[in-house]
Write an enzyme that holds these catalytic residues in place. Structure first.
Site, PDB file in Angstrom:
ATOM      1  N   GLY A  75      21.037  24.637  58.492  1.00 36.02           N
ATOM      2  CA  GLY A  75      19.615  24.368  58.441  1.00 36.02           C
ATOM      3  C   GLY A  75      19.201  23.171  59.275  1.00 36.02           C
ATOM      4  N   THR A  76      20.047  22.143  59.344  1.00 37.62           N
ATOM      5  CA  THR A  76      19.696  20.950  60.107  1.00 37.62           C
ATOM      6  C   THR A  76      19.521  21.264  61.583  1.00 37.62           C
ATOM      7  OG1 THR A  76      20.672  19.352  58.585  1.00 37.62           O
ATOM      8  CG2 THR A  76      20.581  18.715  60.902  1.00 37.62           C
ATOM      9  N   GLN A 202      15.230  26.302  51.226  1.00 34.32           N
ATOM     10  CA  GLN A 202      15.244  26.350  49.761  1.00 34.32           C
ATOM     11  C   GLN A 202      14.418  27.512  49.206  1.00 34.32           C
ATOM     12  OE1 GLN A 202      17.202  24.657  47.975  1.00 34.32           O
ATOM     13  NE2 GLN A 202      17.669  22.747  49.021  1.00 34.32           N
ATOM     14  N   HIS A 223      24.588  28.496  53.180  1.00 32.75           N
ATOM     15  CA  HIS A 223      25.194  27.965  51.956  1.00 32.75           C
ATOM     16  C   HIS A 223      24.189  27.789  50.820  1.00 32.75           C
ATOM     17  CE1 HIS A 223      24.117  23.536  51.961  1.00 32.75           C
ATOM     18  NE2 HIS A 223      23.751  23.885  53.181  1.00 32.75           N
ATOM     19  N   THR A 259      31.687  28.441  70.965  1.00 29.26           N
ATOM     20  CA  THR A 259      32.291  29.663  70.434  1.00 29.26           C
ATOM     21  C   THR A 259      31.819  29.923  69.008  1.00 29.26           C
ATOM     22  OG1 THR A 259      34.253  29.266  71.788  1.00 29.26           O
ATOM     23  CG2 THR A 259      34.464  30.845  69.982  1.00 29.26           C
ATOM     24  N   CYS A 349      22.283  15.326  51.712  1.00 33.72           N
ATOM     25  CA  CYS A 349      22.587  14.704  53.000  1.00 33.72           C
ATOM     26  C   CYS A 349      22.240  13.227  53.020  1.00 33.72           C
ATOM     27  CB  CYS A 349      21.836  15.422  54.115  1.00 33.72           C
ATOM     28  SG  CYS A 349      20.063  15.405  53.887  1.00 33.72           S
TER      29      CYS A 349
END
Length: 407
Positions: A75-76, A202, A223, A259, A349
């Site tokens: 997401g970041t 979220q 995740h 990759t 985070c």
């Protein structure tokens, strides 16, 4: 040491336990998808099939076209890519480097961002501001809601300085669970000729697609939907030209060089398919969330300080954020960890920082933020888990209350 089986996990907003079907898919992929997915030979094509399956699953989940889904590291990166795409040579920059990446130097244009966004958005906005982009910050209401009229006013103010290129707004706040008025914001943004990016990390797999309706760009993280870490996606409306954050190969149309991991992609695909039916499963959690709030309120009252809920109005059904007068949120989280209850005091985070949550500080001030603890439940959480968690919270409060001042 407390056995792992006795840990009550109430931190589903930080990350979700990978689903067994996801783990099985990744194990199966690891045995056949070891080749480089960019290779044109048979083994490479087999590996690439998992990449494309993930792309198609995300497209279906978000309502976008698979051709416009870029797989990222999470997401970041998706949020950074969404914000940075709007500022470059087309927005009046001094020039562009290789592959259309904005060259070092001053950028132009305006960005509108709320103060309760995830750090991957607010810090990206701060970085853009340091390079000349005019950033207009929108304050939330004390309820945690970002009012559409406040967004409109911020756009109008910013437009007097520079053309507004982008507005960024979460679908669901990561700390309070407050659902933001995305559809209303989209109408306002589009009427003023700008684009809307929605951080739906979220929301996807927890709320119906209406939660990000009208968005031009949508960020997703695997995740958060019981998939693996290290993979996410940015979905864009057709015709939006993105600029890479990194330089390298031609993977992901040059937008995400490096990759690709077909094993993570296999897990992401399964998680995204499961997430199509997850909103109904999450809606059924609302009574459990309410039961948890009631239990914790009773426990706090007995300890002499009833918790106060942070976030009002429309909320995601699985999250509650409570401030505990007289206690520090980070200390409560540490004490609860020793009791086998996994919770958090802010965005994962940002763990380890001494400052209180920027989200709650913007909503309600630093004192309220410093005493906050977030509880987030999920598909595997039971009522018995919540009753036992409340009992352990009571034990922690009793023990901390009995400590001498300054201990």
């Amino acid at each position: 040491m407390r056995p792992a089986s006795s840990v009550i996990y109430l931190d589903w907003n930080a990350t979700t336990p990978p689903h067994p079907e996801v783990l099985a898919a990744m194990q199966a992929a690891a045995e056949v998808a070891w080749a480089n997915p960019a290779s044109v030979h048979g083994p490479g094509r087999r590996a690439r099939a998992f990449i494309e399956q993930a792309r198609e699953a995300v497209a279906r989940l978000t309502g976008f076209d698979a051709r416009d889904v870029t797989l990222t590291s999470g997401g970041t990166e998706a949020n950074n890519l969404a914000l940075l795409h709007a500022f470059g040579d087309e927005a009046g920059a001094a020039g562009a480097g290789a592959a259309g990446v904005p060259a070092p130097g001053r950028l132009h244009g305006a960005l509108v961002v709320s103060r309760i966004e995830h750090p991957s958005v607010t810090r990206a906005a701060e970085g853009l501001a340091g390079r000349g982009v005019h950033v207009a910050w929108v304050d939330p209401e004390p309820s945690g809601r970002v009012a559409p009229e406040a967004i409109a006013a911020a756009i109008d103010r910013a437009a007097a300085v520079a053309p507004v290129r982008l507005v960024s707004l979460q679908a669901v706040n990561h700390e309070t669970g407050v659902v933001q008025p995305v559809a209303e914001a989209a109408a306002i943004v589009h009427a003023r000729g700008a684009r809307l990016h929605v951080d739906a990390v979220q929301a996807v797999g927890r709320l119906p697609p209406e939660a990000w309706a009208g968005a031009d760009l949508v960020s997703v993280a695997a995740h958060k939907i019981r998939g693996p870490k290290g993979i996410g996606a940015l979905a864009a409306r057709p015709g939006i030209r993105l600029r890479p954050v990194l330089l390298g190969g031609a993977q992901e149309r040059g937008l995400r060089p490096g990759t690709q991991d077909p094993v993570a992609a296999a897990g992401f695909a399964v998680a995204a398919r499961r997430a199509l039916g997850a909103p109904a499963r999450y809606a059924a959690l609302a009574p459990l969330r309410d039961r948890l709030e009631a239990e914790l309120t009773q426990v706090g009252r007995a300890a002499g300080a009833s918790p106060v809920r942070n976030g009002e109005g429309a909320r995601a059904p699985h999250v509650t954020n409570l401030s505990w007068p007289g206690w520090r949120g980070d200390e409560l989280c540490a004490a609860l960890d020793l009791e086998g209850v996994a919770v958090s005091s802010g965005a994962a985070c940002s763990a380890g920082t001494a400052e209180p949550s920027p989200v709650l500080t913007a909503m309600l001030g630093p004192e309220r933020a410093a005493s906050a603890v977030r509880f987030s439940i999920g598909e595997d959480t039971t009522e018995a888990d919540l009753v036992e968690a409340a009992r352990r919270v009571a034990r922690v409060l009793s023990r901390l209350r009995s400590l001498p001042a300054g201990s």
